[in-house]
Every structure is written in structure tokens, then in C-alpha cells.
Design a protein around this motif. Sequence first.
Motif, PDB file in Angstrom:
ATOM      1  N   LEU A  17      -0.598  -5.057  -7.803  1.00 21.48           N
ATOM      2  CA  LEU A  17       0.291  -4.193  -7.021  1.00 21.48           C
ATOM      3  C   LEU A  17       0.344  -4.613  -5.552  1.00 21.48           C
ATOM      4  O   LEU A  17       1.422  -4.654  -4.951  1.00 21.48           O
ATOM      5  CB  LEU A  17      -0.156  -2.723  -7.133  1.00 21.48           C
ATOM      6  CG  LEU A  17       0.078  -2.056  -8.482  1.00 21.48           C
ATOM      7  CD1 LEU A  17      -0.607  -0.690  -8.527  1.00 21.48           C
ATOM      8  CD2 LEU A  17       1.570  -1.929  -8.772  1.00 21.48           C
ATOM      9  N   GLU A  20       2.239  -8.012  -5.321  1.00 16.48           N
ATOM     10  CA  GLU A  20       3.681  -7.821  -5.498  1.00 16.48           C
ATOM     11  C   GLU A  20       4.306  -7.150  -4.279  1.00 16.48           C
ATOM     12  O   GLU A  20       5.423  -7.481  -3.880  1.00 16.48           O
ATOM     13  CB  GLU A  20       3.954  -7.004  -6.758  1.00 16.48           C
ATOM     14  CG  GLU A  20       3.704  -7.784  -8.032  1.00 16.48           C
ATOM     15  CD  GLU A  20       3.815  -6.948  -9.306  1.00 16.48           C
ATOM     16  OE1 GLU A  20       3.924  -5.694  -9.207  1.00 16.48           O
ATOM     17  OE2 GLU A  20       3.779  -7.543 -10.395  1.00 16.48           O
ATOM     18  N   ALA A  21       3.585  -6.214  -3.681  1.00 16.02           N
ATOM     19  CA  ALA A  21       4.087  -5.552  -2.472  1.00 16.02           C
ATOM     20  C   ALA A  21       4.223  -6.552  -1.337  1.00 16.02           C
ATOM     21  O   ALA A  21       5.240  -6.577  -0.628  1.00 16.02           O
ATOM     22  CB  ALA A  21       3.150  -4.411  -2.070  1.00 16.02           C
ATOM     23  N   SER A  24       7.185  -8.863  -1.953  1.00 16.57           N
ATOM     24  CA  SER A  24       8.433  -8.151  -1.670  1.00 16.57           C
ATOM     25  C   SER A  24       8.677  -8.039  -0.173  1.00 16.57           C
ATOM     26  O   SER A  24       9.792  -8.290   0.310  1.00 16.57           O
ATOM     27  CB  SER A  24       8.375  -6.758  -2.310  1.00 16.57           C
ATOM     28  OG  SER A  24       9.522  -6.019  -1.979  1.00 16.57           O
ATOM     29  N   ASP A  38       2.296  -1.071   5.713  1.00 16.34           N
ATOM     30  CA  ASP A  38       3.508  -1.481   4.996  1.00 16.34           C
ATOM     31  C   ASP A  38       3.171  -1.899   3.563  1.00 16.34           C
ATOM     32  O   ASP A  38       3.847  -1.509   2.612  1.00 16.34           O
ATOM     33  CB  ASP A  38       4.186  -2.669   5.695  1.00 16.34           C
ATOM     34  CG  ASP A  38       4.669  -2.349   7.096  1.00 16.34           C
ATOM     35  OD1 ASP A  38       5.020  -1.183   7.353  1.00 16.34           O
ATOM     36  OD2 ASP A  38       4.691  -3.285   7.927  1.00 16.34           O
ATOM     37  N   ILE A  39       2.126  -2.695   3.437  1.00 17.96           N
ATOM     38  CA  ILE A  39       1.714  -3.200   2.119  1.00 17.96           C
ATOM     39  C   ILE A  39       1.272  -2.039   1.227  1.00 17.96           C
ATOM     40  O   ILE A  39       1.686  -1.936   0.065  1.00 17.96           O
ATOM     41  CB  ILE A  39       0.587  -4.247   2.261  1.00 17.96           C
ATOM     42  CG1 ILE A  39       1.072  -5.460   3.060  1.00 17.96           C
ATOM     43  CG2 ILE A  39       0.059  -4.671   0.890  1.00 17.96           C
ATOM     44  CD1 ILE A  39      -0.038  -6.393   3.521  1.00 17.96           C
ATOM     45  N   CYS A  40       0.452  -1.152   1.780  1.00 14.75           N
ATOM     46  CA  CYS A  40      -0.056  -0.020   1.005  1.00 14.75           C
ATOM     47  C   CYS A  40       1.071   0.930   0.594  1.00 14.75           C
ATOM     48  O   CYS A  40       1.093   1.407  -0.547  1.00 14.75           O
ATOM     49  CB  CYS A  40      -1.117   0.732   1.798  1.00 14.75           C
ATOM     50  SG  CYS A  40      -2.630  -0.220   2.021  1.00 14.75           S
ATOM     51  N   LYS A  42       4.236   0.169   0.155  1.00 12.53           N
ATOM     52  CA  LYS A  42       5.046  -0.510  -0.857  1.00 12.53           C
ATOM     53  C   LYS A  42       4.337  -0.516  -2.217  1.00 12.53           C
ATOM     54  O   LYS A  42       4.963  -0.346  -3.258  1.00 12.53           O
ATOM     55  CB  LYS A  42       5.326  -1.946  -0.395  1.00 12.53           C
ATOM     56  CG  LYS A  42       6.344  -2.684  -1.186  1.00 12.53           C
ATOM     57  CD  LYS A  42       7.710  -2.307  -0.702  1.00 12.53           C
ATOM     58  CE  LYS A  42       8.739  -3.325  -1.093  1.00 12.53           C
ATOM     59  NZ  LYS A  42      10.074  -2.904  -0.698  1.00 12.53           N
ATOM     60  N   ALA A  43       3.019  -0.703  -2.200  1.00 10.05           N
ATOM     61  CA  ALA A  43       2.230  -0.747  -3.444  1.00 10.05           C
ATOM     62  C   ALA A  43       1.859   0.645  -3.946  1.00 10.05           C
ATOM     63  O   ALA A  43       1.353   0.778  -5.062  1.00 10.05           O
ATOM     64  CB  ALA A  43       0.963  -1.565  -3.224  1.00 10.05           C
TER      65      ALA A  43
END
Length: 193
Positions: A17, A20-21, A24, A38-40, A42-43
Motif C-alpha cells: 500500500l 503503490e501510494a 501514484s 501525503d503517502i500515508c 494516499k495509502a
Amino acid sequence: MNDNKTLDLRIRRTHKLLSEALISLLSEQSFDNINISDICDKAMIHRTTFYKHFEDKYHLLDSLISELVENLEKNSTEQTPINNPRQYYVNLFKLLLEHMQENVKMYSVGLPNNGFAMKSLQKSVGERTKAKLVSNEANGVIFSIPIPILSEFYSSAMVNLAIWWLENNMPLSIEEIVKYSDMMINRLDINEE
């Protein structure tokens, strides 16, 4: 044992996850502008979970690149006769170019001018190719140049040529650039006993 398997699946799911985040996000903005939140977001993973698995976004990116190169290397090895280092490099280079072409937004938006990402890519390619050359040597291939020098030279050339190709809007087809690369790699000095 069942608890360990469940834990392992959760770890792999979390890594997937987060990876993939990041992929993206790299298609939308520069790596330098991406933060952990941002990553967290998105995931859909909490920040504390992120930090249980990765030190920072650089650690995540390094892990993502290592996994990518591991998969490319595995595919290249499957397509290459056991004692043919030249073909191994050709296959690995072709697979890298195909990956770049398929993920052109990530490579052209998120990763340009990011020295860390390119150094990580080159390091991962170098480690994998060095291991392959050591395996070739163990199977009877004799190199006239020390393996650490060969792997560093070819991995640097492969990554930098791929970056040049991408930065110049892929002026040659993958087949053409692979052919030229093969012509240069063909100069690899191998003595078989």
C-alpha cells in the motif's frame, strides 16, 4: 505459526500500500515535494504505522527501487542462459527501458533531478549484476576484468543511458537502443575454459 503468517501478510500488505501510494504520488509531483503525510493519506495508513516499517520517505523509495530491480533482475535471469553475462545485461537493460516507458510519468515527473533515486537505482542494479557475475564465475566463466569493476561500469552505463533516453523523449525505440547497448556490451571480454 499461523500468527506469524498473518503478521507477514500484514507487513507485505502495508509495504504494498505504501509503495503503490508513493508510485501514484510520483506520477503527480516531484519526490522532493512529497511528504510522509501525503503517502500515508494516499495509502490510508496512519503515520505511526509508516514509521514502524520505514525510517523516512527515502527508506521507502530505496525499498521500492530495490524491489523493482529485484523483479527486473529475476525476469532477466529467467530469460538468460546460465553462463551468458552479455545476454543478461541486454535483457536487464531492455526490461529497465520497458519499465521506464510504462511508468514514464513517474520517471519524468517524480524522479528527475533526484540524485538519491538515481543513486539508489544504480546501486540496486550494481548489486544485482555483481551477484549475477559472481554466479557466472562460479559456473566457469572467466572475466579478464575484476567483477566489481565490471558490475559498476555496466550498471552505471545502463542506468545513465536509460535516463538519457527518457530525458530526451525516447528518441530511439527500445529495440534500437538495446541493439546499440548490445554492441557496446559485446565488447565484454570473457574467456571460457
